[in-house]
Design an enzyme around this catalytic site. Sequence first.
Site, PDB file in Angstrom:
ATOM      1  N   LYS A 112       0.846  -1.203   0.000  1.00  0.00           N
ATOM      2  CA  LYS A 112       0.000   0.000   0.000  1.00  0.00           C
ATOM      3  C   LYS A 112       0.878   1.247   0.000  1.00  0.00           C
ATOM      4  CE  LYS A 112      -2.514   1.731   3.638  1.00  0.00           C
ATOM      5  NZ  LYS A 112      -2.534   3.205   3.641  1.00  0.00           N
ATOM      6  N   ASP A 139      -3.522   4.261  -2.176  1.00  0.00           N
ATOM      7  CA  ASP A 139      -4.565   4.681  -1.228  1.00  0.00           C
ATOM      8  C   ASP A 139      -4.596   6.208  -1.128  1.00  0.00           C
ATOM      9  OD1 ASP A 139      -6.475   4.640   0.777  1.00  0.00           O
ATOM     10  OD2 ASP A 139      -5.034   4.201   2.377  1.00  0.00           O
ATOM     11  N   LYS A 177      -7.529   7.975  -1.437  1.00  0.00           N
ATOM     12  CA  LYS A 177      -8.864   8.363  -0.927  1.00  0.00           C
ATOM     13  C   LYS A 177      -9.425   9.545  -1.719  1.00  0.00           C
ATOM     14  CE  LYS A 177      -8.031   6.589   3.736  1.00  0.00           C
ATOM     15  NZ  LYS A 177      -6.620   6.214   3.667  1.00  0.00           N
ATOM     16  N   ASP A 196     -13.572  14.126  -5.222  1.00  0.00           N
ATOM     17  CA  ASP A 196     -13.550  15.320  -6.077  1.00  0.00           C
ATOM     18  C   ASP A 196     -14.712  15.207  -7.060  1.00  0.00           C
ATOM     19  OD1 ASP A 196     -12.626  17.614  -7.534  1.00  0.00           O
ATOM     20  OD2 ASP A 196     -10.591  17.170  -6.832  1.00  0.00           O
ATOM     21  N   THR A 248     -12.145   6.199  10.457  1.00  0.00           N
ATOM     22  CA  THR A 248     -12.217   5.734  11.856  1.00  0.00           C
ATOM     23  C   THR A 248     -11.873   6.860  12.832  1.00  0.00           C
ATOM     24  OG1 THR A 248     -10.027   4.820  11.498  1.00  0.00           O
ATOM     25  CG2 THR A 248     -11.854   3.273  11.460  1.00  0.00           C
ATOM     26  N   GLN A 260      -3.833   2.304  16.880  1.00  0.00           N
ATOM     27  CA  GLN A 260      -5.017   1.613  16.363  1.00  0.00           C
ATOM     28  C   GLN A 260      -5.924   1.222  17.532  1.00  0.00           C
ATOM     29  OE1 GLN A 260      -5.900   1.280  13.362  1.00  0.00           O
ATOM     30  NE2 GLN A 260      -4.115   1.187  12.014  1.00  0.00           N
ATOM     31  N   ARG A 310       3.105  -1.129  10.626  1.00  0.00           N
ATOM     32  CA  ARG A 310       4.190  -1.171  11.614  1.00  0.00           C
ATOM     33  C   ARG A 310       4.567  -2.548  12.133  1.00  0.00           C
ATOM     34  NH1 ARG A 310       1.329   3.675  14.617  1.00  0.00           N
ATOM     35  NH2 ARG A 310      -0.369   2.579  13.567  1.00  0.00           N
TER      36      ARG A 310
END
Length: 234
Positions: free
Chosen positions: A31, A58, A60, A63, A118, A188, A209
């Site tokens: 990613k 990624d 996101k 527009d 999130t 997280q 990580r």
Amino acid sequence: MAELIVALDVASQREVEEAVERLDGAVDFYKIGLELFTAAGPSVVRAVKKRGKRVFLDLKLHDIPRTVERTVFSGADLGVDLMTVHASGGSAMIEAAADAARHCGAEAPKILAVTVLTSLDQADLTDLGVNRTPVQQVEALGRLALDNGADGIVCSPVEVARMRVLLGGQALLCTPGVRPAGSDAGDQKRIATPSAAVRDGSTYLVVGRPVMQAADPCAAARAIIAEMTSCAEA
Ligand code: C5P
């Protein structure tokens, strides 16, 4: 069979090339997010693709439909395999992304929709004029995304089982927030182990990580894949 995607949350192409080299033979899917793409540009995507790996870009996107459509074409030209748009960009925007991808043929990127970040809670949704709970909003936007041609969504492992039921067996469900048992959760909050994510129906497990910062990243990735495989076979 669910797949591991390693998040390349580093700041330079040199670090990316080192990581992909170290993980060679274990990890095939990476990613690239906004931070790395802004720092290193499209050449970092080409560098990962040149090594025969798949790329989840990624960014996101959110527009007007035409801009999103053209960005999907640019991603397809780079050979990107997965791209994200915000479902809250609306049905025409999602459809423009999905149609653009379909025009690019079998090698086109699959389109995933981000439902509710999130980082947003009930109060944030209220500020935005949304009267649904976060869970209701995730479900509504997930449905909207699939109804307008998206291939799947990004969701937390906590909601993946529910979204699998709601969106059916074909939807691609991509879950960050995956942590092997005993590893540091970091920032997280809504986390699950690799086996729980697979059991609950996740298609792609995004891990950053716990792999990238491990003393032996390749061993860490292999352990996660082994857990995913044994759970799938159980
Ligand atoms: O290091 P870690 O495994 O937490 O990285 C997860 C990756 O998934 C990061 O690139 C992060 O930006 C992304 N992500 C996330 N949580 C979300 C959405 C995306 O961690 N809700």
